[in-house]
Design a protein around this motif. Structure first.
Motif, PDB file in Angstrom:
ATOM      1  N   ARG A 113       0.861  -1.184   0.000  1.00  0.00           N
ATOM      2  CA  ARG A 113       0.000   0.000   0.000  1.00  0.00           C
ATOM      3  C   ARG A 113       0.895   1.232   0.000  1.00  0.00           C
ATOM      4  O   ARG A 113       2.087   1.151   0.232  1.00  0.00           O
ATOM      5  N   GLY A 114       0.278   2.374  -0.227  1.00  0.00           N
ATOM      6  CA  GLY A 114       1.027   3.620  -0.226  1.00  0.00           C
ATOM      7  C   GLY A 114       0.905   4.330  -1.548  1.00  0.00           C
ATOM      8  O   GLY A 114       0.083   3.983  -2.402  1.00  0.00           O
ATOM      9  N   VAL A 115       1.725   5.345  -1.739  1.00  0.00           N
ATOM     10  CA  VAL A 115       1.694   6.131  -2.972  1.00  0.00           C
ATOM     11  C   VAL A 115       2.197   5.283  -4.132  1.00  0.00           C
ATOM     12  O   VAL A 115       2.835   4.240  -3.931  1.00  0.00           O
ATOM     13  N   ASP A 443       4.961  20.071   9.092  1.00  0.00           N
ATOM     14  CA  ASP A 443       5.743  18.990   9.686  1.00  0.00           C
ATOM     15  C   ASP A 443       6.051  17.876   8.688  1.00  0.00           C
ATOM     16  O   ASP A 443       7.130  17.271   8.733  1.00  0.00           O
ATOM     17  N   LEU A 444       5.102  17.578   7.804  1.00  0.00           N
ATOM     18  CA  LEU A 444       5.330  16.484   6.860  1.00  0.00           C
ATOM     19  C   LEU A 444       6.420  16.859   5.854  1.00  0.00           C
ATOM     20  O   LEU A 444       7.294  16.039   5.540  1.00  0.00           O
ATOM     21  N   LEU A 484       6.501   1.272   6.578  1.00  0.00           N
ATOM     22  CA  LEU A 484       6.318   2.508   7.330  1.00  0.00           C
ATOM     23  C   LEU A 484       5.561   3.551   6.512  1.00  0.00           C
ATOM     24  O   LEU A 484       4.868   4.410   7.070  1.00  0.00           O
ATOM     25  N   LEU A 485       5.683   3.472   5.193  1.00  0.00           N
ATOM     26  CA  LEU A 485       5.118   4.484   4.309  1.00  0.00           C
ATOM     27  C   LEU A 485       3.755   4.096   3.739  1.00  0.00           C
ATOM     28  O   LEU A 485       3.217   4.791   2.876  1.00  0.00           O
ATOM     29  N   GLU A 490      -1.276  10.154   4.380  1.00  0.00           N
ATOM     30  CA  GLU A 490      -1.661  10.262   5.786  1.00  0.00           C
ATOM     31  C   GLU A 490      -0.575   9.738   6.721  1.00  0.00           C
ATOM     32  O   GLU A 490      -0.798   9.582   7.921  1.00  0.00           O
ATOM     33  N   VAL A 491       0.612   9.469   6.198  1.00  0.00           N
ATOM     34  CA  VAL A 491       1.700   8.945   7.017  1.00  0.00           C
ATOM     35  C   VAL A 491       2.105   9.979   8.067  1.00  0.00           C
ATOM     36  O   VAL A 491       2.033  11.195   7.835  1.00  0.00           O
ATOM     37  N   ALA A 492       2.514   9.514   9.230  1.00  0.00           N
ATOM     38  CA  ALA A 492       2.988  10.414  10.273  1.00  0.00           C
ATOM     39  C   ALA A 492       4.402  10.881   9.940  1.00  0.00           C
ATOM     40  O   ALA A 492       5.186  10.147   9.334  1.00  0.00           O
TER      41      ALA A 492
END
Length: 525
Positions: A113-115, A443-444, A484-485, A490-492
């Motif tokens: 999943r992810g971009v 922050d991102l 992690l990504l 919406e990743v922290a």
């Protein structure tokens, strides 16, 4: 049913000696291997050790290069790939000292999943040439797991090419080859292999289908009749095969129930005789027939969107589907098709205001479906040729973002002008074009710049990921970073920093920068 059996009974009896009952195996009850996907068919049954590959040429990979197959002997099929290390940037000793079971489970358990670039990097990992796990011997468990992940995401061409390079002579690889070839309308070669290789014992449905596919309908009906007589095929499968062979006999009868699971062979036979599809979404691998230019426009768009989102399809076929006709309604796929067609018209006209409005509408419509990156890549040519000075400020910024997502960094910098706003200047820095800090409070973006800076580990998690790389387990480190990504935009921030830092340290700088930009921009302007 009775008429068909009576018509063929004499021929079946005459051929019984020529077609021994042993050739009509009763479906087995052995448990599926850990990596089996739910709809995978049991197209063959094989006892004992298969012979070595004997066919000199069995297919072509994407791109058209011919694959020549030679006997692998004791060489592990787990080493087989389509992309060499010089193309992937992966070390040949990609998995370090991980065991075959550990690698197989890493591949099977990865969330994918992810971009889009995160999914593309996982895709490349599945296709990469690499040394096999040291305890794998001449095994294929890692290769089978890689093929299954490709099939799950709908990447049939790549799965087929990977199998063909390894040689589909083992049961697990052959049934996957058979299924992928069926779904790509390339059944002739697997069916020929079933005829030519006596060690490959096809199940009855596969035998009947291949006989019919080869034009020998009488032999197919005789084979099915023999199977009925010895009880070697369950009733629902028998009913579907009979209808497939002679659909006119069953026009007034209720359709057979939809099998569960629905295998590719079941699916294609049901499609051939016009039976209904199961409710809900089909597996991604089943969608390729819907991409046919003669398929209904909505069906083509639905299939194209899902396959593009999974990373199995380039944008071009999807956008061809958007342009295939007049939208039949409003909402959903029709709004996206209308927006694409309106943008095409606006780009062809000499009206900057219309271009800006059409660009905004199309961007918002495609972004809402998660297709902003695909949109940017499809339009990279015409967008690169636009004169930013003719556009209002909002459209100019939108143009710059789309060009960054398409990888056209120089064009994006030109679109931004000599005095880009601070956030866009920082986005250019993420792309590797200059240096600029993130605006206060973003922050991102700050985390993305920090992760790409190559600084020492900031916490225990980053230190552990660095330890995997130091220990030679590059593949495991990359998969951990991608995990992690997986939340995409919406990743922290701490996960974004750690993931990007690890990918850069693993030699994947270009992917890390693309993932960062997509995380920051793919959700829309």
């Amino acid at each position: 049913m009775t008429a068909r059996v009576a018509r063929l009974a004499g021929l079946a009896a005459a051929l019984a000696a020529a077609l021994p009952l042993a050739a009509l195996p009763v479906p087995g009850t052995a448990a599926e291997p850990r990596s089996a996907i739910p709809w995978l068919s049991q197209s063959i049954e094989l006892e004992g050790t298969p012979p070595p590959p004997s066919r000199p040429k069995i297919g072509s990979p994407p791109g058209g290069d011919t694959i020549t197959v030679t006997p692998l002997g004791d060489i592990s099929r787990d080493a087989v790939g389509l992309l060499p290390p010089e193309r992937t940037g992966f070390a040949r000793d990609f998995w370090g000292d991980a065991t075959a079971r550990e690698v197989r489970d890493l591949v099977l358990d990865h969330p994918d999943r992810g971009v889009p670039e995160a999914r593309a990097l996982f895709h490349r990992l599945l296709l990469a040439e690499a040394d096999p796990p040291r305890d794998g011997g001449s095994g294929e468990s890692v290769l089978v797991a890689r093929v299954d992940r490709l099939l799950e995401m709908g990447a049939l061409e790549e799965a087929l090419a990977l199998i063909e390079r390894a040689g589909p002579e083992t049961p697990e690889l052959f049934r996957r080859w058979f299924d992928a070839a069926l779904l790509l309308d390339r059944a002739a070669e697997p069916c020929a292999a079933l005829r030519e290789n006596p060690a490959l014992s096809p199940t009855l449905p596969a035998r009947v289908f291949c006989l019919a596919r080869g034009g020998d309908w009488n032999a197919a009906e005789i084979t099915l009749t023999l199977g009925e007589q010895v009880g070697s095929i369950p009733g629902p499968e028998q009913a579907l095969l009979a209808r497939f062979l002679d659909p006119e006999l069953f026009e007034s009868e209720a359709p057979p129930p939809i099998p569960e699971p629905l295998t590719p062979l079941d699916f294609l036979m049901r499609e051939a005789v016009g039976l209904s599809r199961p409710p809900g979404q089909l597996p991604l691998a089943f969608l390729h027939p819907d991409l046919d230019p003669h398929a209904p426009m909505r069906m083509r768009i639905d299939a194209g969107e899902r396959l593009v989102l999974s990373g199995a399809l380039a944008p071009a076929p999807l956008f061809a589907a958007y342009r295939a006709g007049t939208p039949a309604a409003s909402g959903g796929v029709w709004d996206r098709a209308a927006a694409v067609q309106a943008l095409d018209a606006a780009l062809a006209a000499d009206d900057p205001g219309a271009r800006a409005a059409a660009l905004r509408t199309a961007d918002e419509a495609l972004s809402a479906r998660g297709l902003r990156v695909a949109f940017a890549r499809e339009y990279i040519g015409p967008l690169s040729r636009l004169d930013p000075a003719t556009l209002p400020a909002e459209a100019r910024l939108r143009l710059g973002e789309l060009l960054l997502l398409a990888g056209a960094v120089d064009a994006a910098r030109h679109a931004a002008g000599p005095e880009a706003d601070p956030r866009f200047a920082a986005l250019l820095a993420v792309a590797g074009a200059g240096t600029a800090p993130a605006p206060a409070g973003d922050d991102l973006l700050s985390a993305a710049l920090a992760g790409l800076a190559g600084a020492p580990p900031a916490d225990d998690r980053e230190a552990q990921l660095a330890g995997l790389l130091d220990g030679g387990r590059q593949g495991e480190a990359i998969l951990a970073a991608l995990a992690l990504l997986q939340a995409g935009d919406e990743v922290a921030p701490p996960e974004l920093r750690a993931g990007l830092r690890t990918l850069r340290a693993a030699g994947q700088d270009a992917s890390a920068r693309a993932i960062a930009l997509q995380t920051l921009l793919a959700g829309g302007h």
